[in-house]
Write a protein that holds these residues in place. Sequence first.
Motif, PDB file in Angstrom:
ATOM      1  N   GLY A  42       0.809  -1.212   0.000  1.00 54.61           N
ATOM      2  CA  GLY A  42       0.000   0.000   0.000  1.00 54.61           C
ATOM      3  C   GLY A  42       0.840   1.259   0.000  1.00 54.61           C
ATOM      4  N   ARG A  43       0.154   2.365   0.224  1.00 58.12           N
ATOM      5  CA  ARG A  43       0.788   3.687   0.253  1.00 58.12           C
ATOM      6  C   ARG A  43       0.909   4.141   1.706  1.00 58.12           C
ATOM      7  NH1 ARG A  43      -2.070   8.717   0.028  1.00 58.12           N
ATOM      8  NH2 ARG A  43      -0.650  10.488  -0.286  1.00 58.12           N
ATOM      9  N   TYR A  44       2.075   4.675   2.043  1.00 62.70           N
ATOM     10  CA  TYR A  44       2.354   5.115   3.404  1.00 62.70           C
ATOM     11  C   TYR A  44       2.744   6.589   3.404  1.00 62.70           C
ATOM     12  CZ  TYR A  44       2.318   0.206   4.761  1.00 62.70           C
ATOM     13  OH  TYR A  44       1.933  -1.097   4.998  1.00 62.70           O
ATOM     14  N   VAL A  45       2.220   7.330   4.379  1.00 56.67           N
ATOM     15  CA  VAL A  45       2.533   8.757   4.487  1.00 56.67           C
ATOM     16  C   VAL A  45       3.219   9.028   5.822  1.00 56.67           C
ATOM     17  CG1 VAL A  45       0.647   9.460   2.976  1.00 56.67           C
ATOM     18  CG2 VAL A  45       0.255   9.315   5.441  1.00 56.67           C
ATOM     19  N   LEU A  46       4.043  10.051   5.840  1.00 60.44           N
ATOM     20  CA  LEU A  46       4.851  10.362   7.014  1.00 60.44           C
ATOM     21  C   LEU A  46       4.006  10.828   8.198  1.00 60.44           C
ATOM     22  CD1 LEU A  46       7.851  10.649   7.956  1.00 60.44           C
ATOM     23  CD2 LEU A  46       7.662  13.067   7.335  1.00 60.44           C
ATOM     24  N   ASP A  47       4.322  10.309   9.373  1.00 62.48           N
ATOM     25  CA  ASP A  47       3.782  10.830  10.625  1.00 62.48           C
ATOM     26  C   ASP A  47       4.722  11.969  11.029  1.00 62.48           C
ATOM     27  OD1 ASP A  47       3.133  11.457  13.216  1.00 62.48           O
ATOM     28  OD2 ASP A  47       3.271   9.416  13.992  1.00 62.48           O
ATOM     29  N   LYS A  48       4.325  13.212  10.726  1.00 65.11           N
ATOM     30  CA  LYS A  48       5.223  14.352  10.884  1.00 65.11           C
ATOM     31  C   LYS A  48       5.578  14.632  12.337  1.00 65.11           C
ATOM     32  CE  LYS A  48       3.479  16.573   6.694  1.00 65.11           C
ATOM     33  NZ  LYS A  48       2.817  17.773   6.133  1.00 65.11           N
ATOM     34  N   THR A  49       4.766  14.140  13.265  1.00 65.00           N
ATOM     35  CA  THR A  49       5.070  14.370  14.677  1.00 65.00           C
ATOM     36  C   THR A  49       6.139  13.409  15.184  1.00 65.00           C
ATOM     37  OG1 THR A  49       3.272  12.903  15.403  1.00 65.00           O
ATOM     38  CG2 THR A  49       2.746  15.234  15.127  1.00 65.00           C
ATOM     39  N   HIS A  50       6.467  12.405  14.374  1.00 66.85           N
ATOM     40  CA  HIS A  50       7.501  11.444  14.766  1.00 66.85           C
ATOM     41  C   HIS A  50       8.492  11.269  13.618  1.00 66.85           C
ATOM     42  CE1 HIS A  50       4.178  10.408  17.555  1.00 66.85           C
ATOM     43  NE2 HIS A  50       5.179  10.348  18.412  1.00 66.85           N
ATOM     44  N   ALA A  51       9.052  12.398  13.198  1.00 63.98           N
ATOM     45  CA  ALA A  51      10.035  12.390  12.117  1.00 63.98           C
ATOM     46  C   ALA A  51      11.120  13.414  12.432  1.00 63.98           C
ATOM     47  CB  ALA A  51       9.365  12.731  10.788  1.00 63.98           C
ATOM     48  N   SER A  52      12.354  13.061  12.153  1.00 61.68           N
ATOM     49  CA  SER A  52      13.447  14.011  12.362  1.00 61.68           C
ATOM     50  C   SER A  52      14.540  13.810  11.316  1.00 61.68           C
ATOM     51  CB  SER A  52      14.047  13.855  13.771  1.00 61.68           C
ATOM     52  OG  SER A  52      14.673  12.598  13.920  1.00 61.68           O
ATOM     53  N   VAL A  53      15.072  14.940  10.850  1.00 61.86           N
ATOM     54  CA  VAL A  53      16.234  14.937   9.960  1.00 61.86           C
ATOM     55  C   VAL A  53      17.292  15.806  10.630  1.00 61.86           C
ATOM     56  CG1 VAL A  53      17.151  15.563   7.703  1.00 61.86           C
ATOM     57  CG2 VAL A  53      14.830  14.643   7.897  1.00 61.86           C
ATOM     58  N   VAL A  54      18.348  15.160  11.105  1.00 65.36           N
ATOM     59  CA  VAL A  54      19.387  15.847  11.867  1.00 65.36           C
ATOM     60  C   VAL A  54      20.693  15.838  11.083  1.00 65.36           C
ATOM     61  CG1 VAL A  54      20.738  15.831  14.005  1.00 65.36           C
ATOM     62  CG2 VAL A  54      18.303  15.218  14.049  1.00 65.36           C
ATOM     63  N   GLY A  55      21.338  17.007  11.003  1.00 64.74           N
ATOM     64  CA  GLY A  55      22.618  17.128  10.328  1.00 64.74           C
ATOM     65  C   GLY A  55      23.752  17.336  11.317  1.00 64.74           C
ATOM     66  N   LYS A  56      24.944  16.911  10.931  1.00 68.03           N
ATOM     67  CA  LYS A  56      26.125  17.069  11.791  1.00 68.03           C
ATOM     68  C   LYS A  56      27.296  17.487  10.920  1.00 68.03           C
ATOM     69  CE  LYS A  56      27.754  13.336  13.748  1.00 68.03           C
ATOM     70  NZ  LYS A  56      27.863  12.197  14.692  1.00 68.03           N
ATOM     71  N   ILE A  57      28.015  18.534  11.355  1.00 66.10           N
ATOM     72  CA  ILE A  57      29.108  19.086  10.557  1.00 66.10           C
ATOM     73  C   ILE A  57      30.242  19.522  11.485  1.00 66.10           C
ATOM     74  CG2 ILE A  57      28.102  21.420  10.579  1.00 66.10           C
ATOM     75  CD1 ILE A  57      29.121  21.732   7.699  1.00 66.10           C
ATOM     76  N   LYS A  58      31.476  19.343  11.047  1.00 73.78           N
ATOM     77  CA  LYS A  58      32.616  19.735  11.875  1.00 73.78           C
ATOM     78  C   LYS A  58      32.741  21.257  11.909  1.00 73.78           C
ATOM     79  CE  LYS A  58      35.511  15.614  11.648  1.00 73.78           C
ATOM     80  NZ  LYS A  58      35.316  15.347  13.084  1.00 73.78           N
ATOM     81  N   HIS A  59      32.955  21.787  13.116  1.00 75.20           N
ATOM     82  CA  HIS A  59      33.095  23.227  13.290  1.00 75.20           C
ATOM     83  C   HIS A  59      34.480  23.552  13.841  1.00 75.20           C
ATOM     84  CE1 HIS A  59      32.523  27.102  15.559  1.00 75.20           C
ATOM     85  NE2 HIS A  59      32.131  27.433  14.338  1.00 75.20           N
ATOM     86  N   MET A  60      35.362  24.015  12.939  1.00 80.26           N
ATOM     87  CA  MET A  60      36.712  24.441  13.297  1.00 80.26           C
ATOM     88  C   MET A  60      37.523  23.355  14.008  1.00 80.26           C
ATOM     89  SD  MET A  60      35.747  28.304  14.625  1.00 80.26           S
ATOM     90  CE  MET A  60      37.468  28.715  14.995  1.00 80.26           C
ATOM     91  N   GLY A  61      37.085  22.111  13.856  1.00 78.69           N
ATOM     92  CA  GLY A  61      37.779  21.009  14.514  1.00 78.69           C
ATOM     93  C   GLY A  61      37.445  20.845  15.975  1.00 78.69           C
ATOM     94  N   PHE A  62      36.612  21.764  16.514  1.00 78.83           N
ATOM     95  CA  PHE A  62      36.287  21.719  17.942  1.00 78.83           C
ATOM     96  C   PHE A  62      35.118  20.801  18.261  1.00 78.83           C
ATOM     97  CE2 PHE A  62      38.187  26.083  17.720  1.00 78.83           C
ATOM     98  CZ  PHE A  62      39.318  25.796  18.475  1.00 78.83           C
ATOM     99  N   SER A  63      34.171  20.698  17.327  1.00 78.51           N
ATOM    100  CA  SER A  63      32.967  19.917  17.624  1.00 78.51           C
ATOM    101  C   SER A  63      32.331  19.407  16.346  1.00 78.51           C
ATOM    102  CB  SER A  63      31.947  20.776  18.396  1.00 78.51           C
ATOM    103  OG  SER A  63      31.443  21.806  17.545  1.00 78.51           O
ATOM    104  N   ASN A  64      31.440  18.455  16.514  1.00 77.10           N
ATOM    105  CA  ASN A  64      30.564  18.017  15.432  1.00 77.10           C
ATOM    106  C   ASN A  64      29.217  18.695  15.672  1.00 77.10           C
ATOM    107  OD1 ASN A  64      32.275  16.080  13.976  1.00 77.10           O
ATOM    108  ND2 ASN A  64      32.237  14.967  15.909  1.00 77.10           N
ATOM    109  N   TYR A  65      29.071  19.865  15.081  1.00 75.58           N
ATOM    110  CA  TYR A  65      27.916  20.723  15.354  1.00 75.58           C
ATOM    111  C   TYR A  65      26.649  20.126  14.746  1.00 75.58           C
ATOM    112  CZ  TYR A  65      25.254  25.044  15.853  1.00 75.58           C
ATOM    113  OH  TYR A  65      24.315  25.975  16.199  1.00 75.58           O
ATOM    114  N   GLN A  66      25.551  20.165  15.494  1.00 74.75           N
ATOM    115  CA  GLN A  66      24.313  19.545  15.044  1.00 74.75           C
ATOM    116  C   GLN A  66      23.202  20.567  14.798  1.00 74.75           C
ATOM    117  OE1 GLN A  66      23.661  16.499  18.139  1.00 74.75           O
ATOM    118  NE2 GLN A  66      24.126  14.978  16.573  1.00 74.75           N
ATOM    119  N   PHE A  67      22.348  20.236  13.861  1.00 70.98           N
ATOM    120  CA  PHE A  67      21.161  21.034  13.558  1.00 70.98           C
ATOM    121  C   PHE A  67      20.093  20.092  13.031  1.00 70.98           C
ATOM    122  CE2 PHE A  67      23.974  20.882   9.922  1.00 70.98           C
ATOM    123  CZ  PHE A  67      23.134  20.526   8.877  1.00 70.98           C
ATOM    124  N   ARG A  68      18.867  20.587  12.873  1.00 70.03           N
ATOM    125  CA  ARG A  68      17.807  19.744  12.346  1.00 70.03           C
ATOM    126  C   ARG A  68      16.866  20.571  11.480  1.00 70.03           C
ATOM    127  NH1 ARG A  68      14.302  17.193  16.932  1.00 70.03           N
ATOM    128  NH2 ARG A  68      13.080  16.529  15.140  1.00 70.03           N
TER     129      ARG A  68
END
Length: 213
Positions: A42-68
């Motif tokens: 069948g066809r499935y649609v996203l449950d937006k209240t239980h979904a996350s897309v998180v990014g991680k990027i190195k910041h000046m070598g000090f941390s793996n900075y996160q955002f979403r």
Amino acid sequence: MSRHFSLSKVAYGAVAIALLASPAALAAPGVSSTKPADVPAGRYVLDKTHASVVGKIKHMGFSNYQFRFTKVDAEFSYDPKAPQDTKINVTVDPASIDTGTDAFGLKFNKELAGDGWLEANKFPTATFVSTKVEPGAGQTGKVYGDFTLRGVTKPIVLDVTFNGVGSGFVPGSVKTGFSASTTIKRSDFGVSKYIPMVGDEVALSIEVEFDKK
């Protein structure tokens, strides 16, 4: 009066017992199988209240900075007899980037969504469209597809784990969930500001639940 009340209580109790004994009530919410073959077609649609897309990027070598990203939509079609033919479509609003810093009166979210970065005013959507699904061993697999960001389209591969299928809180409902990850180079999509002080590679971690329509 008391006799009528007593009979009503008995009738109510009988109905309650009947409901509790029904198959729908016996199917407790939660995962009932971790086998992809048990996911109904069948066809499935996203449950937006239980979904996350998180990014991680190195910041000046000090941390793996996160955002979403807080505004995500997705759907997929599935046939357990032909899982390789699964079609997946994902849409992300770049302007919904959230670093968690704006709560302190900063405007970092707006900066990252603006010029030199995601430029959400010019490119209001980022998309992923699957081109091939490759089932793996057990609950794992790979999803190949075209990712478009800032008007640039590049092929990427998602490493996917199937978390399970089962019932939601609504009787008779079907819910399924996945975890996925991939790494992209932001410079491939024209976002090269502050490289290498701010890393080029962005690791994406995705957690999603879907409801059958």
